[in-house]
Scaffold this active site. Structure first.
Site, PDB file in Angstrom:
ATOM      1  N   ASN A  12      -2.220  -6.626  12.234  1.00 49.12           N
ATOM      2  CA  ASN A  12      -3.181  -7.615  11.626  1.00 49.12           C
ATOM      3  C   ASN A  12      -2.797  -7.868  10.742  1.00 49.12           C
ATOM      4  OD1 ASN A  12      -5.557  -9.209   9.985  1.00 49.12           O
ATOM      5  ND2 ASN A  12      -7.078  -7.163  10.240  1.00 49.12           N
ATOM      6  N   TRP A  13      -2.097  -8.799   9.895  1.00 50.43           N
ATOM      7  CA  TRP A  13      -1.362  -8.702   8.226  1.00 50.43           C
ATOM      8  C   TRP A  13      -1.684  -9.413   7.319  1.00 50.43           C
ATOM      9  CZ3 TRP A  13       3.387 -11.681  10.148  1.00 50.43           C
ATOM     10  CH2 TRP A  13       5.254 -10.933  10.285  1.00 50.43           C
ATOM     11  N   LYS A  14      -3.510  -9.787   7.746  1.00 47.72           N
ATOM     12  CA  LYS A  14      -4.620 -10.079   6.587  1.00 47.72           C
ATOM     13  C   LYS A  14      -4.005 -11.052   5.725  1.00 47.72           C
ATOM     14  CE  LYS A  14      -6.845  -5.171   7.355  1.00 47.72           C
ATOM     15  NZ  LYS A  14      -7.956  -4.498   6.711  1.00 47.72           N
ATOM     16  N   HIS A 104     -13.612  -9.262  11.843  1.00 42.11           N
ATOM     17  CA  HIS A 104     -13.135  -8.224  11.821  1.00 42.11           C
ATOM     18  C   HIS A 104     -14.235  -8.328   9.975  1.00 42.11           C
ATOM     19  CE1 HIS A 104     -10.722  -5.887   9.090  1.00 42.11           C
ATOM     20  NE2 HIS A 104     -10.409  -5.761   9.768  1.00 42.11           N
ATOM     21  N   GLU A 106     -13.987  -7.444   7.543  1.00 40.48           N
ATOM     22  CA  GLU A 106     -14.028  -7.986   5.962  1.00 40.48           C
ATOM     23  C   GLU A 106     -14.939  -9.059   6.109  1.00 40.48           C
ATOM     24  OE1 GLU A 106      -9.234  -7.130   6.028  1.00 40.48           O
ATOM     25  OE2 GLU A 106      -9.817  -5.206   5.436  1.00 40.48           O
ATOM     26  N   GLU A 175     -13.492   0.065  15.141  1.00 42.71           N
ATOM     27  CA  GLU A 175     -12.914   0.154  13.635  1.00 42.71           C
ATOM     28  C   GLU A 175     -13.618   0.320  12.893  1.00 42.71           C
ATOM     29  OE1 GLU A 175      -9.177  -2.598  13.453  1.00 42.71           O
ATOM     30  OE2 GLU A 175     -10.598  -3.850  12.419  1.00 42.71           O
ATOM     31  N   GLY A 181      -8.005   1.073   6.130  1.00 45.69           N
ATOM     32  CA  GLY A 181      -7.600   1.258   4.989  1.00 45.69           C
ATOM     33  C   GLY A 181      -7.605   2.371   3.996  1.00 45.69           C
ATOM     34  N   SER A 220      -6.131   2.888   9.820  1.00 48.13           N
ATOM     35  CA  SER A 220      -6.008   3.883   9.418  1.00 48.13           C
ATOM     36  C   SER A 220      -4.434   4.689  10.729  1.00 48.13           C
ATOM     37  CB  SER A 220      -6.114   4.454   8.651  1.00 48.13           C
ATOM     38  OG  SER A 220      -6.628   4.343   7.459  1.00 48.13           O
ATOM     39  N   GLY A 241      -3.331  -2.861  10.626  1.00 47.68           N
ATOM     40  CA  GLY A 241      -3.113  -3.412   9.287  1.00 47.68           C
ATOM     41  C   GLY A 241      -1.865  -2.831   9.227  1.00 47.68           C
ATOM     42  N   GLY A 242      -2.232  -2.040   7.615  1.00 58.07           N
ATOM     43  CA  GLY A 242      -1.166  -1.402   6.758  1.00 58.07           C
ATOM     44  C   GLY A 242      -0.203  -1.218   6.994  1.00 58.07           C
TER      45      GLY A 242
HETATM   46  P1  PGA Z   1      -5.388  -0.741   8.507  1.00 60.05           P
HETATM   47  O1  PGA Z   1      -6.408  -1.926   8.865  1.00 60.05           O
HETATM   48  O2  PGA Z   1      -4.320  -0.439   9.607  1.00 60.05           O
HETATM   49  O3  PGA Z   1      -4.989  -1.103   7.253  1.00 60.05           O
HETATM   50  O4  PGA Z   1      -6.822   0.979   8.820  1.00 60.05           O
HETATM   51  C1  PGA Z   1      -6.644  -1.873   9.862  1.00 60.05           C
HETATM   52  C2  PGA Z   1      -7.830  -3.522  10.380  1.00 60.05           C
HETATM   53  O5  PGA Z   1      -8.636  -3.900   9.074  1.00 60.05           O
HETATM   54  O6  PGA Z   1      -7.181  -3.502  11.192  1.00 60.05           O
END
Ligand code: PGA
Length: 263
Positions: A12-14, A104, A106, A175, A181, A220, A241-242
């Site tokens: 997930n590159w956001k 998600h 966010e 999640e 994050g 994470s 994500g990250g």
């Molecule tokens: P993260 O993000 O791996 O940076 O914690 C995961 C996500 O929000 O899907």
């Protein structure tokens, strides 16, 4: 990992990477593959990359050549119409997306997407022929109050009510918000307990068909901790994500879950 469900590793590159950077990333990955970096056998793990909506069409042919799925990060309901700013599942599928992240945290937090909206989007994704990766999870305060199961139950039941019939494409990502994050992933046994709970909720509605639904963990995840989740029977993959943003950390993740290159 279960024997019946094919595990999924999704990046997930956001709101990171320009179109040019997205294309460059996938080109670099393709170059490594051409130079001998062995892609995992598709039967062993399904890989999906979710760039920004703008980068979907440009990276689509490159990912397709690698046998990697293409995911959007959100969709709007409907197909075409007077919806300024909207991007429907129909349009995403036409841009060759195969998957879409739905609900998600966010989106829920920054765009006010409530359970009903998320549920309608999940149903719209399936109707458009996409595989929805529906995110559920509790906040830190909810966790501390012992409300994790209550929260994810409400989030997932709304989705199950909106999806007309059992559908093995439905994918759920647990999640926990406090793990996203933060570098503080959930303990695999805690995540596994929630994943089992989520599957039981699907089974309550869909019976044995729940056995085909994949339940991922996200928050994470790195090459250093992914195996703990991968080895849990109740967990069928990860949403990352990250650690998906840099080539080295992404390839290390893929290699960790799929160490044996195809013969
Ligand atoms: P993260 O993000 O791996 O940076 O914690 C995961 C996500 O929000 O899907």
């Amino acid at each position: 990992m279960s024997a019946v469900r094919r595990p999924l590793l999704a990046a997930n590159w956001k709101m990171h990477k320009t179109v040019g950077e997205s294309v460059a990333f996938v080109r670099e990955w393709s170059r490594r593959v051409a130079d001998g970096w062995a892609l995992p056998n598709a039967a062993e793990v399904e890989l999906v990359v979710c760039p920004t909506a703008l980068a979907l069409a440009p990276v689509a042919p490159l990912l397709d050549a690698l046998g990697v799925g293409l995911g959007a990060q959100d969709l709007d309901v409907g197909s075409e119409g007077a919806v300024t700013g909207g991007v429907s599942g129909y349009l995403l599928a036409e841009a060759l997306a195969t998957h879409v992240i739905v609900g998600h945290s966010e989106r829920r937090r920054l765009f006010g997407e409530a359970d009903g909206v998320v549920a309608a989007k999940a149903a719209a994704a399936l109707a458009a022929g996409l595989t929805p990766i529906v995110c559920v999870g509790e906040t830190e305060a909810e966790r501390q109050a012992g409300e994790t199961k209550r929260v994810v139950t409400g989030q997932l039941r709304a989705v199950l009510e909106a999806v007309p019939a059992a559908d093995a494409r439905l994918t759920v990502a647990y999640e926990p918000l406090w793990a996203i994050g933060t570098g503080r992933g959930a303990h695999p046994s805690d995540a596994s307990e929630v994943a089992s709970w989520l599957r039981a909720l699907v089974a309550e509605r869909w019976g044995a068909a729940a056995g085909a639904v994949r339940i991922l963990y996200g928050g994470s995840v790195t090459a250093g901790n992914v195996l703990g989740f991968w080895q849990a029977d109740a967990i069928d993959g990860a949403l990352v994500g990250g650690a998906s943003l840099e080539m080295e950390s992404w390839l290390a993740l893929v290699r960790t879950v799929a160490p044996t290159p195809p013969a």
